[in-house]
Design an enzyme around this catalytic site. Structure first.
Site, PDB file in Angstrom:
ATOM      1  N   GLU A   1      -4.805  -9.530   1.281  1.00  0.00           N
ATOM      2  CA  GLU A   1      -5.478  -9.383   2.580  1.00  0.00           C
ATOM      3  C   GLU A   1      -6.974  -9.415   2.318  1.00  0.00           C
ATOM      4  OE1 GLU A   1      -4.456  -5.681   4.557  1.00  0.00           O
ATOM      5  OE2 GLU A   1      -2.340  -6.227   4.756  1.00  0.00           O
TER       6      GLU A   1
ATOM      7  N   GLU B   1       0.814  -1.223   0.000  1.00  0.00           N
ATOM      8  CA  GLU B   1       0.000   0.000   0.000  1.00  0.00           C
ATOM      9  C   GLU B   1       0.848   1.273   0.000  1.00  0.00           C
ATOM     10  OE1 GLU B   1      -3.150  -0.159   2.902  1.00  0.00           O
ATOM     11  OE2 GLU B   1      -3.822  -2.126   2.240  1.00  0.00           O
TER      12      GLU B   1
END
Ligand code: NAG
Ligand code: NAG
Ligand code: NAG
Ligand code: NAG
Ligand code: NAG
Ligand code: NAG
Ligand code: NAG
Ligand code: NAG
Length: 563
Positions: A278, A174
């Site tokens: 995730e 990210e």
């Protein structure tokens, strides 16, 4: 005598080799074929994964600003360095029916042999993020791909390359978090390029990935633009598979409500494998009963057209002083692991899926790297060069007379402040910091912008000092800077030294030098540019090293005994 020892030695070696025989049939090396992950026998591989990293306290908001403005932990516990914990937890991994864990930060100087073997023996692969908290990953607010980060990443790679169950390494998690941070993408892509070149030079089949934040499909299309950007170009510049972090499926959702349908159609033609790196939405704080129905969706069409499994977030419970919700599947009571309510649910969801092992024959070409310097996705297709440790070390030891004192060098939080300060003064003195400035949206990279944060600061201190005609008061910065003893501090001397360093080190795209050798030699650039082979992203099956290692060990054992 020698002869009889020889005989028993051979017997012992034989017994040993029988004992070790299961090791030879080690865990499969997983490789990429077109849009799929595949086993050596050609069967398609799906990841049933679990995030495995103890939660740590979140940084204060001031520390957050220093590290990119995103609530993140400042410390970590290396979960692969604690054999007793690994042995305890592997039984639970078997119970849950997983075949992989994702680990976010490890300490390359610790020993990981026991944990990695424990997991390998249980058929559990590891996907390892190379970043560390604080200054140990690409800073989304002020991104670079520099010698310090590259050395840290390579040390971690070196520490883990011997393990047969290291499936992939991730060059970032990210890093690109919103429209304002898309200009970090060239640095992420350069990190992947350089890690791939290094792995290739070691004949390693370990894959290289990146985990992207989810973004609403409407967010200027950033989600797809980023994934395409990281896959674009050639085998040398493309990541091997893309990881998508998503909490969009909450409760007992559906393909339509979760936006998974849009995801599936957006990525139907994506040329490389994808995973959910995730998943596991917790709708509200304190909820402890996720239905995990996304697992069935992820392991069924249409999601399996692009996705090859998922990593459930996460094993460990939330640290009491960490921000956010508790995603833990277990809790700890007096050292004992207690499985929470949704453990059994996830277990039965994983057990219930049965996706087709027939690998797709589709081999889409990698997309071209289109110029994306402006608009919603402000990342240039021009990547920075490979950080050159030897070049920067040469400059540091010969070209810069005014340097940071240890109190500043060892304090990563103030390096940026001091550099900005020096650059401000340099601007007032009619010069600029373009040599140490990297701009990922325009694709302009100052010729020493890949040197470490400390080296860039030393350059700025020295340039300001020389811009003020070597005024000793210019080399102070409230006690953070000092003149090197015995340095030729003239601007002409610095220019000459820099030219000498430049002539010894050709800057460009190349295989990074081994981190243990790089700093000690002045020309350890690791050789010329990597050989470029344009390809249609076909099979990327690489030689597995495990068998070879075990064979070598057996031979060595045998030899030792014979001698
Ligand atoms: C891991 O093991 C150490 C001792 O080896 C222990 O102190 C620690 O609490 C364990 N961590 C977890 C989360 O179980
Ligand atoms: C790694 O472990 C060593 C030895 O315990 C320690 O000195 C070092 O600070 C650790 N590094 C990180 C980044 O945690
Ligand atoms: C982070 O800061 C520490 C302490 O100053 C330093 O030793 C380390 O090299 C830095 N890491 C990176 C990647 O810059
Ligand atoms: C990069 O250059 C663009 C265009 O000149 C500018 O708008 C942007 O602020 C620069 N970014 C950085 C990080 O310097
Ligand atoms: C060094 O720089 C920092 C940040 O600007 C400042 O707080 C500090 O007082 C300076 N001096 C020393 C000796 O640390
Ligand atoms: C420093 O280097 C320059 C350039 O080589 C040279 O002209 C000058 O004499 C040197 N100064 C000293 C004090 O050695
Ligand atoms: C970097 O480029 C500038 C010109 O932009 C040049 O003056 C300088 O000598 C170069 N520095 C090095 C270390 O090569
Ligand atoms: C891609 O690169 C790997 C090495 O990283 C190589 O083994 C593989 O054959 C390449 N694939 C193609 C299609 O050239």
């Amino acid at each position: 005598m020698a002869r009889s020892i020889g005989h028993s030695a051979i017997l012992i070696a034989l017994c040993l080799s029988l004992l070790l025989a299961p090791l030879v049939a080690a865990i499969d090396r997983i490789s990429v074929r077109g849009k799929n992950l595949v086993r050596p026998n050609g069967e398609r591989f799906y990841l049933k994964g679990l995030a495995y990293q103890e939660s740590a306290p979140t940084l204060s908001s001031e520390e957050n600003d220093q590290s990119g403005g995103f609530p993140e932990p400042g410390t970590f516990v290396d979960p692969l360095s604690l054999p007793a914990n690994c042995t305890r937890d592997v039984a639970n991994f078997r119970d849950l029916g997983i075949n992989a864990i994702r680990v976010y930060s490890v300490n390359s100087s610790l020993n990981h042999d026991e944990c990695m073997k424990t997991f390998s023996d249980a058929g559990v692969y590891v996907i390892l993020d190379l970043g560390l908290p604080l200054n140990g990953s690409i800073n989304r607010a002020s991104p670079t791909w520099d010698t310090a980060l590259q050395t840290e990443y390579l040390k971690t790679l070196d520490a883990f390359l011997p393990y047969d169950n290291l499936l992939a390494v991730s060059v970032g998690n990210e890093v690109i978090a919103n429209d304002a941070t898309t200009s970090a993408a060239p640095f992420v892509k350069a990190a992947a390029r350089d890690m791939k070149a290094y792995l290739r030079s070691k004949n390693s089949g370990v894959l290289v990935t990146y985990s992207g934040a989810d973004a609403p499909a409407g967010a200027n299309g950033r989600r797809k633009l980023l994934a395409d950007y990281l896959a674009c170009g050639t085998n040398e510049t493309s990541i091997d598979f893309y990881g998508h972090n998503s909490y969009a499926w909450c409760g007992d959702s559906s393909l339509a409500d979760s936006g998974y349908s849009t995801l599936a159609s957006d990525f139907a033609d994506y040329p490389i494998p994808m995973i959910f790196s995730e998943v596991g939405c917790v709708p509200s704080a304190g909820a402890d009963s996720r239905p995990w129905t996304e697992i069935n969706a992820i392991f069924s069409p249409p999601m399996t057209d692009s996705f090859s499994g998922a990593v459930a977030f996460q094993y460990f419970p939330k640290d009491p002083s960490a921000e956010g919700k508790d995603y833990g599947l277990v809790s700890f009571e007096g050292g004992d692991v207690v499985k929470r309510a949704d453990w059994a649910t996830l277990k039965s969801q994983f057990a219930g899926v049965n996706p087709s092992t027939a690998a797709s024959t589709s081999r889409p070409a990698l997309p071209a790297c289109n110029e994306q310097g402006t608009g919603a996705f402000a990342a240039s297709s021009q990547l920075p060069p490979t950080p050159d440790v030897a070049y920067c070390s040469c400059l540091e030891s010969t070209a810069w007379p005014c340097v940071a004192r240890p109190s500043a060098r060892d304090n990563p939080a103030i390096l940026g402040l001091l550099t900005n300060q020096a650059c401000g003064f340099l601007g007032q003195a009619g010069s600029s910091c373009s040599a140490i400035t990297a701009n990922g949206s325009t694709g302009t990279y100052g010729n020493i912008s890949f040197c470490s944060p400390v080296q860039r600061l030393d350059w700025a201190f020295s340039s300001y000092y020389q811009a003020t005609n070597n005024n000793a008061q210019s080399c102070d910065f409230s006690g953070n800077a000092t003149l090197k003893a015995n340095a030729n501090s003239s601007a002409a001397g610095s220019r000459q030294a820099a030219a000498a360093c430049a002539s010894q080190n050709a800057v460009g795209v190349k295989t990074p030098a081994d981190p243990d050798e790089a700093s000690s030699s002045s020309d350890g650039g690791g050789g010329g540019s990597s050989t470029s082979s344009q390809d249609g992203n076909g099979a990327t099956t690489l030689p597995a090293k495990a068998g070879g290692l075990v064979t070598t060990t057996l031979l060595a054992l045998g030899l030792l005994l014979v001698l």
